[in-house]
Design a protein around this motif. Structure first.
Motif, PDB file in Angstrom:
ATOM      1  N   GLU A 137       0.846  -1.189   0.000  1.00 44.60           N
ATOM      2  CA  GLU A 137       0.000   0.000   0.000  1.00 44.60           C
ATOM      3  C   GLU A 137       0.883   1.240   0.000  1.00 44.60           C
ATOM      4  O   GLU A 137       1.723   1.405   0.882  1.00 44.60           O
ATOM      5  CB  GLU A 137      -0.877  -0.003   1.253  1.00 44.60           C
ATOM      6  N   PRO A 138       0.751   2.150  -0.959  1.00 47.38           N
ATOM      7  CA  PRO A 138       1.602   3.342  -1.008  1.00 47.38           C
ATOM      8  C   PRO A 138       1.352   4.266   0.185  1.00 47.38           C
ATOM      9  O   PRO A 138       0.218   4.434   0.634  1.00 47.38           O
ATOM     10  CB  PRO A 138       1.193   4.028  -2.319  1.00 47.38           C
ATOM     11  N   LEU A 139       2.449   4.876   0.681  1.00 51.66           N
ATOM     12  CA  LEU A 139       2.363   5.830   1.791  1.00 51.66           C
ATOM     13  C   LEU A 139       2.824   7.229   1.393  1.00 51.66           C
ATOM     14  O   LEU A 139       2.196   8.216   1.753  1.00 51.66           O
ATOM     15  CB  LEU A 139       3.222   5.346   2.972  1.00 51.66           C
ATOM     16  N   GLY A 140       3.947   7.330   0.690  1.00 49.47           N
ATOM     17  CA  GLY A 140       4.490   8.637   0.334  1.00 49.47           C
ATOM     18  C   GLY A 140       5.626   8.482  -0.651  1.00 49.47           C
ATOM     19  O   GLY A 140       5.996   7.370  -1.040  1.00 49.47           O
ATOM     20  N   CYS A 141       6.194   9.617  -1.075  1.00 50.40           N
ATOM     21  CA  CYS A 141       7.294   9.567  -2.035  1.00 50.40           C
ATOM     22  C   CYS A 141       8.192  10.777  -1.859  1.00 50.40           C
ATOM     23  O   CYS A 141       7.806  11.800  -1.270  1.00 50.40           O
ATOM     24  CB  CYS A 141       6.767   9.516  -3.474  1.00 50.40           C
ATOM     25  N   THR A 142       9.411  10.663  -2.348  1.00 51.56           N
ATOM     26  CA  THR A 142      10.330  11.794  -2.455  1.00 51.56           C
ATOM     27  C   THR A 142      10.680  11.997  -3.919  1.00 51.56           C
ATOM     28  O   THR A 142      10.580  11.072  -4.733  1.00 51.56           O
ATOM     29  CB  THR A 142      11.618  11.575  -1.645  1.00 51.56           C
ATOM     30  N   LEU A 143      11.115  13.210  -4.249  1.00 56.18           N
ATOM     31  CA  LEU A 143      11.461  13.560  -5.630  1.00 56.18           C
ATOM     32  C   LEU A 143      12.808  14.270  -5.662  1.00 56.18           C
ATOM     33  O   LEU A 143      12.995  15.291  -4.993  1.00 56.18           O
ATOM     34  CB  LEU A 143      10.397  14.484  -6.226  1.00 56.18           C
ATOM     35  N   ALA A 144      13.752  13.731  -6.410  1.00 63.95           N
ATOM     36  CA  ALA A 144      15.004  14.411  -6.724  1.00 63.95           C
ATOM     37  C   ALA A 144      14.925  14.842  -8.178  1.00 63.95           C
ATOM     38  O   ALA A 144      14.737  14.005  -9.060  1.00 63.95           O
ATOM     39  CB  ALA A 144      16.201  13.490  -6.495  1.00 63.95           C
ATOM     40  N   LEU A 145      15.040  16.140  -8.418  1.00 62.60           N
ATOM     41  CA  LEU A 145      14.778  16.712  -9.739  1.00 62.60           C
ATOM     42  C   LEU A 145      15.950  17.567 -10.191  1.00 62.60           C
ATOM     43  O   LEU A 145      16.316  18.535  -9.513  1.00 62.60           O
ATOM     44  CB  LEU A 145      13.501  17.564  -9.660  1.00 62.60           C
ATOM     45  N   ALA A 146      16.574  17.189 -11.311  1.00 68.77           N
ATOM     46  CA  ALA A 146      17.611  18.005 -11.934  1.00 68.77           C
ATOM     47  C   ALA A 146      17.011  18.694 -13.153  1.00 68.77           C
ATOM     48  O   ALA A 146      16.390  18.033 -13.992  1.00 68.77           O
ATOM     49  CB  ALA A 146      18.816  17.156 -12.335  1.00 68.77           C
ATOM     50  N   LEU A 147      17.184  20.011 -13.239  1.00 67.63           N
ATOM     51  CA  LEU A 147      16.602  20.808 -14.323  1.00 67.63           C
ATOM     52  C   LEU A 147      17.685  21.615 -15.026  1.00 67.63           C
ATOM     53  O   LEU A 147      18.525  22.236 -14.362  1.00 67.63           O
ATOM     54  CB  LEU A 147      15.561  21.780 -13.766  1.00 67.63           C
ATOM     55  N   PRO A 148      17.667  21.647 -16.360  1.00 69.55           N
ATOM     56  CA  PRO A 148      18.618  22.514 -17.074  1.00 69.55           C
ATOM     57  C   PRO A 148      18.410  23.989 -16.722  1.00 69.55           C
ATOM     58  O   PRO A 148      19.359  24.770 -16.697  1.00 69.55           O
ATOM     59  CB  PRO A 148      18.315  22.243 -18.549  1.00 69.55           C
ATOM     60  N   ARG A 149      17.144  24.351 -16.449  1.00 71.04           N
ATOM     61  CA  ARG A 149      16.805  25.721 -16.067  1.00 71.04           C
ATOM     62  C   ARG A 149      15.460  25.695 -15.346  1.00 71.04           C
ATOM     63  O   ARG A 149      14.695  24.735 -15.479  1.00 71.04           O
ATOM     64  CB  ARG A 149      16.712  26.631 -17.299  1.00 71.04           C
ATOM     65  N   ALA A 150      15.172  26.724 -14.604  1.00 67.43           N
ATOM     66  CA  ALA A 150      13.911  26.794 -13.853  1.00 67.43           C
ATOM     67  C   ALA A 150      12.796  27.266 -14.778  1.00 67.43           C
ATOM     68  O   ALA A 150      12.382  28.433 -14.750  1.00 67.43           O
ATOM     69  CB  ALA A 150      14.065  27.727 -12.658  1.00 67.43           C
ATOM     70  N   ASP A 151      12.307  26.358 -15.594  1.00 68.65           N
ATOM     71  CA  ASP A 151      11.255  26.646 -16.561  1.00 68.65           C
ATOM     72  C   ASP A 151       9.909  26.502 -15.864  1.00 68.65           C
ATOM     73  O   ASP A 151       9.440  25.394 -15.584  1.00 68.65           O
ATOM     74  CB  ASP A 151      11.361  25.666 -17.738  1.00 68.65           C
ATOM     75  N   GLU A 152       9.257  27.631 -15.573  1.00 65.10           N
ATOM     76  CA  GLU A 152       8.023  27.620 -14.785  1.00 65.10           C
ATOM     77  C   GLU A 152       6.926  26.808 -15.458  1.00 65.10           C
ATOM     78  O   GLU A 152       6.205  26.054 -14.800  1.00 65.10           O
ATOM     79  CB  GLU A 152       7.532  29.057 -14.574  1.00 65.10           C
ATOM     80  N   THR A 153       6.782  26.931 -16.769  1.00 66.29           N
ATOM     81  CA  THR A 153       5.732  26.201 -17.473  1.00 66.29           C
ATOM     82  C   THR A 153       5.941  24.699 -17.364  1.00 66.29           C
ATOM     83  O   THR A 153       5.010  23.929 -17.086  1.00 66.29           O
ATOM     84  CB  THR A 153       5.687  26.608 -18.953  1.00 66.29           C
ATOM     85  N   PHE A 154       7.188  24.259 -17.557  1.00 67.66           N
ATOM     86  CA  PHE A 154       7.498  22.839 -17.447  1.00 67.66           C
ATOM     87  C   PHE A 154       7.255  22.333 -16.030  1.00 67.66           C
ATOM     88  O   PHE A 154       6.590  21.300 -15.816  1.00 67.66           O
ATOM     89  CB  PHE A 154       8.953  22.562 -17.844  1.00 67.66           C
ATOM     90  N   VAL A 155       7.773  23.034 -15.038  1.00 65.17           N
ATOM     91  CA  VAL A 155       7.671  22.570 -13.649  1.00 65.17           C
ATOM     92  C   VAL A 155       6.216  22.528 -13.198  1.00 65.17           C
ATOM     93  O   VAL A 155       5.785  21.588 -12.527  1.00 65.17           O
ATOM     94  CB  VAL A 155       8.510  23.456 -12.717  1.00 65.17           C
ATOM     95  N   ALA A 156       5.436  23.538 -13.571  1.00 69.32           N
ATOM     96  CA  ALA A 156       4.023  23.570 -13.175  1.00 69.32           C
ATOM     97  C   ALA A 156       3.273  22.382 -13.768  1.00 69.32           C
ATOM     98  O   ALA A 156       2.483  21.721 -13.088  1.00 69.32           O
ATOM     99  CB  ALA A 156       3.385  24.885 -13.613  1.00 69.32           C
ATOM    100  N   GLY A 157       3.513  22.087 -15.044  1.00 65.41           N
ATOM    101  CA  GLY A 157       2.855  20.954 -15.682  1.00 65.41           C
ATOM    102  C   GLY A 157       3.302  19.636 -15.080  1.00 65.41           C
ATOM    103  O   GLY A 157       2.481  18.747 -14.829  1.00 65.41           O
ATOM    104  N   PHE A 158       4.591  19.499 -14.848  1.00 65.04           N
ATOM    105  CA  PHE A 158       5.127  18.282 -14.239  1.00 65.04           C
ATOM    106  C   PHE A 158       4.487  18.042 -12.876  1.00 65.04           C
ATOM    107  O   PHE A 158       4.054  16.923 -12.556  1.00 65.04           O
ATOM    108  CB  PHE A 158       6.650  18.396 -14.104  1.00 65.04           C
ATOM    109  N   ALA A 159       4.412  19.101 -12.062  1.00 59.36           N
ATOM    110  CA  ALA A 159       3.836  18.961 -10.725  1.00 59.36           C
ATOM    111  C   ALA A 159       2.363  18.572 -10.793  1.00 59.36           C
ATOM    112  O   ALA A 159       1.891  17.750  -9.997  1.00 59.36           O
ATOM    113  CB  ALA A 159       4.010  20.266  -9.941  1.00 59.36           C
ATOM    114  N   ARG A 160       1.623  19.137 -11.754  1.00 58.50           N
ATOM    115  CA  ARG A 160       0.206  18.773 -11.890  1.00 58.50           C
ATOM    116  C   ARG A 160       0.048  17.283 -12.174  1.00 58.50           C
ATOM    117  O   ARG A 160      -0.808  16.617 -11.583  1.00 58.50           O
ATOM    118  CB  ARG A 160      -0.455  19.592 -13.003  1.00 58.50           C
TER     119      ARG A 160
END
Length: 321
Positions: A81-104
């Motif tokens: 049964e899933p409980l939680g998760c962590t995320l390690a994210l490497a980005l070439p740049r802080a692209d707000e459009t990409f990050v917002a969509g990814f998070a959604r």
């Protein structure tokens, strides 16, 4: 947008009620998990690297979904049964459009399975996503790769296999599909559905399980090795979409047997549990198909509906071969 603003804006969701197993989430150096009494922690990590695991053309929402889905699929294969998760994210740049969509995309799937993002890390670098999932399973009830026994039936979940590989061949330019058919198989490639509910329903029924990530033959090979048994797979029994069924037989076989990226469950159960497996599938709302048998004789054999051997010249995916 700086690193901490990016985290606060897109990956922190204040005011959400924590699950009992989540004693402390985002905000400190470590998250604290408290499994229920009698439960074991189930932990799995998967990394997705641009150009290796996904194409630059994938929509950010779909990438967020898949990054979590492939990890939840490992919990499903363990019956956890899933409980939680962590995320390690490497980005070439802080692209707000990409990050917002990814998070959604990530949070939509997380919410569907009732889990929270409890921590992680962000850094600058080539696009790379690494998620670790945490789950719980009653002590001694985890589905393992080592439990298959001679006489067991071999099962696979889902109504289709091989579509993700077919989509990849279109992207590679080795095959062509009309628009609607391509979109159908592309969806399978980019939006796999982790079979968590089925994994839970199979506890106490299945004798072994694995998720299909690198190809059915290769992943089944891991089960056979750990269990010390052999198997026969009936290729014509494997479920496939109308799109894949319309392709040449050789391509069908390659996609079904060695394609990978399906994230369906491949599992074994005693023949006496046949009805119980079907009931588990109905309970989970997931199609399950019997596609072979486990045998005492070592080795992996593939046959067609007529019982004739089917050539299997492919190797499953290996990052270093």
């Amino acid at each position: 947008m700086g690193e901490f603003e990016l985290i606060a804006r897109h990956f922190t969701r204040p005011g959400r009620s924590a699950r009992p197993a989540l004693a402390l989430g985002v905000g400190d150096d470590c998250a604290l998990l408290q499994p229920a009494p009698g439960q074991q922690l189930a932990i799995s990590t998967d990394m997705l690297v641009e150009g290796r695991h996904f194409l630059s053309t994938v929509a950010p929402e779909r990438l967020g979904h898949k990054a979590l889905a492939v990890n939840l699929s490992d919990l499903a294969a363990c019956g956890a049964e899933p409980l939680g998760c962590t995320l390690a994210l490497a980005l070439p740049r802080a692209d707000e459009t990409f990050v917002a969509g990814f998070a959604r995309g990530l949070f939509a799937l997380a919410d569907a399975h009732g889990i929270e993002l409890v921590g992680g890390d962000t850094t600058a670098g080539p696009l790379n996503l690494c998620i670790t999932v945490f789950g719980q399973v009653p002590a001694g009830q985890a589905l393992l790769r080592s439990g298959a026994r001679a006489g067991d039936e071999l099962w696979v979940s889902g109504g289709t296999l091989g579509d993700a590989r077919l989509a990849l061949e279109v992207f590679r330019g080795t095959h062509a599909l009309p628009g609607e058919a391509f979109e159908a198989v592309r969806r399978a490639m980019e939006l796999p559905q982790p079979r968590v509910t089925l994994g839970l329903a199979l506890r106490g029924v299945a004798t072994s399980a694995i998720d299909i990530s690198d190809g059915l033959l290769g992943d089944l090979g891991h089960v056979l090795q750990r269990s010390g048994v052999g198997a026969t797979v009936e290729v014509d029994a494997l479920p496939r979409s109308a799109v894949l069924a319309a392709q040449p037989q050789a391509l069908q076989h390659e996609c079904l047997l060695a394609g990978g990226d399906d994230y369906e469950l491949l599992f074994t159960a005693p023949a006496s549990a046949h009805a119980a497996v079907l009931q588990a599938g109905r309970q989970a709302g997931v199609t399950v198909t019997c596609c072979g048998r486990i045998e005492a004789t070592p080795g992996l054999r593939v046959i067609n509906a007529a019982g004739q051997p089917v050539p299997t010249p492919w190797r499953s995916f290996d990052h270093f071969q």
